[in-house]
Design a protein around this motif. Sequence first.
Motif, PDB file in Angstrom:
ATOM      1  N   ARG A 162       0.831  -1.207   0.000  1.00  0.00           N
ATOM      2  CA  ARG A 162       0.000   0.000   0.000  1.00  0.00           C
ATOM      3  C   ARG A 162       0.865   1.255   0.000  1.00  0.00           C
ATOM      4  O   ARG A 162       0.529   2.252  -0.657  1.00  0.00           O
ATOM      5  N   CYS A 163       1.976   1.214   0.719  1.00  0.00           N
ATOM      6  CA  CYS A 163       2.897   2.350   0.712  1.00  0.00           C
ATOM      7  C   CYS A 163       3.523   2.524  -0.673  1.00  0.00           C
ATOM      8  O   CYS A 163       3.720   3.654  -1.142  1.00  0.00           O
ATOM      9  N   ARG A 164       3.835   1.419  -1.320  1.00  0.00           N
ATOM     10  CA  ARG A 164       4.395   1.503  -2.663  1.00  0.00           C
ATOM     11  C   ARG A 164       3.416   2.168  -3.625  1.00  0.00           C
ATOM     12  O   ARG A 164       3.807   3.040  -4.420  1.00  0.00           O
ATOM     13  N   VAL A 165       2.163   1.769  -3.574  1.00  0.00           N
ATOM     14  CA  VAL A 165       1.159   2.364  -4.445  1.00  0.00           C
ATOM     15  C   VAL A 165       1.064   3.861  -4.209  1.00  0.00           C
ATOM     16  O   VAL A 165       1.010   4.663  -5.152  1.00  0.00           O
ATOM     17  N   ARG A 166       1.071   4.266  -2.947  1.00  0.00           N
ATOM     18  CA  ARG A 166       0.964   5.687  -2.626  1.00  0.00           C
ATOM     19  C   ARG A 166       2.184   6.461  -3.114  1.00  0.00           C
ATOM     20  O   ARG A 166       2.053   7.576  -3.660  1.00  0.00           O
ATOM     21  N   ILE A 167       3.377   5.911  -2.945  1.00  0.00           N
ATOM     22  CA  ILE A 167       4.591   6.583  -3.417  1.00  0.00           C
ATOM     23  C   ILE A 167       4.580   6.729  -4.931  1.00  0.00           C
ATOM     24  O   ILE A 167       4.920   7.795  -5.474  1.00  0.00           O
ATOM     25  N   MET A 168       4.162   5.671  -5.644  1.00  0.00           N
ATOM     26  CA  MET A 168       4.121   5.720  -7.105  1.00  0.00           C
ATOM     27  C   MET A 168       3.037   6.659  -7.617  1.00  0.00           C
ATOM     28  O   MET A 168       3.101   7.125  -8.765  1.00  0.00           O
ATOM     29  N   GLN A 169       2.032   6.943  -6.795  1.00  0.00           N
ATOM     30  CA  GLN A 169       1.029   7.931  -7.174  1.00  0.00           C
ATOM     31  C   GLN A 169       1.575   9.351  -7.102  1.00  0.00           C
ATOM     32  O   GLN A 169       1.121  10.233  -7.832  1.00  0.00           O
ATOM     33  N   VAL A 170       2.558   9.562  -6.243  1.00  0.00           N
ATOM     34  CA  VAL A 170       3.102  10.908  -6.025  1.00  0.00           C
ATOM     35  C   VAL A 170       4.279  11.201  -6.955  1.00  0.00           C
ATOM     36  O   VAL A 170       4.365  12.288  -7.537  1.00  0.00           O
ATOM     37  N   PHE A 171       5.183  10.215  -7.122  1.00  0.00           N
ATOM     38  CA  PHE A 171       6.405  10.449  -7.888  1.00  0.00           C
ATOM     39  C   PHE A 171       6.292   9.848  -9.296  1.00  0.00           C
ATOM     40  O   PHE A 171       5.887   8.698  -9.444  1.00  0.00           O
ATOM     41  N   PRO A 172       6.674  10.602 -10.331  1.00  0.00           N
ATOM     42  CA  PRO A 172       6.699  10.051 -11.687  1.00  0.00           C
ATOM     43  C   PRO A 172       7.738   8.933 -11.803  1.00  0.00           C
ATOM     44  O   PRO A 172       8.697   8.883 -11.022  1.00  0.00           O
ATOM     45  N   ARG A 192      17.605  -1.870  -3.451  1.00  0.00           N
ATOM     46  CA  ARG A 192      16.575  -2.909  -3.371  1.00  0.00           C
ATOM     47  C   ARG A 192      15.195  -2.294  -3.208  1.00  0.00           C
ATOM     48  O   ARG A 192      14.211  -2.794  -3.765  1.00  0.00           O
ATOM     49  N   LEU A 193      15.104  -1.214  -2.454  1.00  0.00           N
ATOM     50  CA  LEU A 193      13.817  -0.548  -2.271  1.00  0.00           C
ATOM     51  C   LEU A 193      13.378   0.159  -3.551  1.00  0.00           C
ATOM     52  O   LEU A 193      12.185   0.178  -3.879  1.00  0.00           O
ATOM     53  N   ILE A 194      14.345   0.716  -4.278  1.00  0.00           N
ATOM     54  CA  ILE A 194      14.018   1.325  -5.571  1.00  0.00           C
ATOM     55  C   ILE A 194      13.455   0.274  -6.519  1.00  0.00           C
ATOM     56  O   ILE A 194      12.453   0.499  -7.208  1.00  0.00           O
ATOM     57  N   HIS A 195      14.067  -0.905  -6.543  1.00  0.00           N
ATOM     58  CA  HIS A 195      13.581  -1.992  -7.406  1.00  0.00           C
ATOM     59  C   HIS A 195      12.186  -2.431  -6.976  1.00  0.00           C
ATOM     60  O   HIS A 195      11.335  -2.744  -7.832  1.00  0.00           O
ATOM     61  N   TYR A 196      11.947  -2.444  -5.699  1.00  0.00           N
ATOM     62  CA  TYR A 196      10.620  -2.831  -5.212  1.00  0.00           C
ATOM     63  C   TYR A 196       9.574  -1.817  -5.651  1.00  0.00           C
ATOM     64  O   TYR A 196       8.473  -2.198  -6.063  1.00  0.00           O
ATOM     65  N   LEU A 197       9.905  -0.534  -5.578  1.00  0.00           N
ATOM     66  CA  LEU A 197       8.969   0.500  -6.013  1.00  0.00           C
ATOM     67  C   LEU A 197       8.676   0.389  -7.503  1.00  0.00           C
ATOM     68  O   LEU A 197       7.582   0.716  -7.957  1.00  0.00           O
ATOM     69  N   GLN A 198       9.629  -0.088  -8.270  1.00  0.00           N
ATOM     70  CA  GLN A 198       9.464  -0.248  -9.712  1.00  0.00           C
ATOM     71  C   GLN A 198       8.882  -1.610 -10.082  1.00  0.00           C
ATOM     72  O   GLN A 198       8.886  -1.981 -11.248  1.00  0.00           O
ATOM     73  N   TYR A 199       8.368  -2.329  -9.094  1.00  0.00           N
ATOM     74  CA  TYR A 199       7.792  -3.661  -9.298  1.00  0.00           C
ATOM     75  C   TYR A 199       8.823  -4.600  -9.907  1.00  0.00           C
ATOM     76  O   TYR A 199       8.506  -5.432 -10.768  1.00  0.00           O
ATOM     77  N   GLN A 200      10.074  -4.482  -9.472  1.00  0.00           N
ATOM     78  CA  GLN A 200      11.153  -5.355  -9.894  1.00  0.00           C
ATOM     79  C   GLN A 200      11.860  -5.913  -8.666  1.00  0.00           C
ATOM     80  O   GLN A 200      13.025  -5.597  -8.397  1.00  0.00           O
TER      81      GLN A 200
END
Length: 357
Positions: free
Chosen positions: A323-333, A345-353
């Motif tokens: 849920r935090c990932r979805v919210r972050i991706m809604q804010v940042f391009p 590793r967290l950057i990859h997680y945010l990018q669904y990788q």
Amino acid sequence: MTCSGVVFKDCSPTFCMNRQGIININKSSSVFSFRRKNKFTKMAEHFEYNHIPAQLSSIQNFHVKSVLCYHEQTVILHLVRNMMTQFGIINLSDNKFIGVFGKQSVEFVNEALRGQVSPDGKYCILKIPSIRNDNASTYVYQLYEMKSREMIREVALSYHHSLFAFDPRFTSSRIAATSFQKGEDNSLSLVQTSNWEVMATNSRLDDTRWTLHPSLKDLFYSKDGNLIFAVMVTDGCHCRERKARRYPPIDISVYIFNSDNAQTLRCVQYSRYTCGTHSCPVNYLPVFSNCGSRMAIVLNEADSNVDHLQIYKLPTMGSLQNRCRVRIMQVFPPEVVPKLPLPARLIHYLQYQPEYG
């Protein structure tokens, strides 16, 4: 909702610049002109001339029939040698031909094949026709290990039109499959690939049909893996119609399921003036936002030349982390995410990788 292909004149029913893939349909169909037929082999010729070693294509008589599937930098090709099908692996990162696997004793048409590489890139499932005399099934799923290129296990299918997709939350241990169980032609099942055991089944994928053939066009997961989408399209071809919109639109139904129990959450229905049999799926499939929480469709009303855009908010499910990932991706391009002051590793997680252990 626009196609990003800059060389749009090279697009054809089997070669999409936007998806860089092959849509398997019959090349000999009388619906298409000779000039358009020449484009059917564009992608296959590209890989044969640029990625297949010369000794394989010329001396050993290997030919590329189609691009079966791909994952990141790995491409699986449908190869033919001496009228026998086999499959090749190409690594685009270093432009290397890895090898062949899944050798068959007959040549299969492109329409009969389906494949997908697991999220961790270590395995590949192929759906192919059965060639064993003792097997009453017409099709089988075969699980291959990419490194050794050997088949790990196989299961016979009860229905030839069964579709499958890997769950991105797991490395390669779980898939969603339609019409997987005998006597359940209108079903969606969650299956463990370690023993082909069914974990959960929805016996009524589509309440309006008794069989999913030939209406089921695609099956796929959401970016986070918490939702499953099944796209149903009414059968019928209007490619011979020369005058625009002198025929009824196709009806499209997008069924949304919970990926933990295969239960139906919602169905979105709309109409489009296109051909669901031969046209590029971009013309009728939904598209999703970068955060994965929004779904957009383009629809047409009867007797209207206007295209309408509708956007749906998808349910946000899963862990607090997701849920935090979805919210972050809604804010940042998307182009800003790699520059965030976060661990790789967290950057990859945010990018669904995610990194699979």
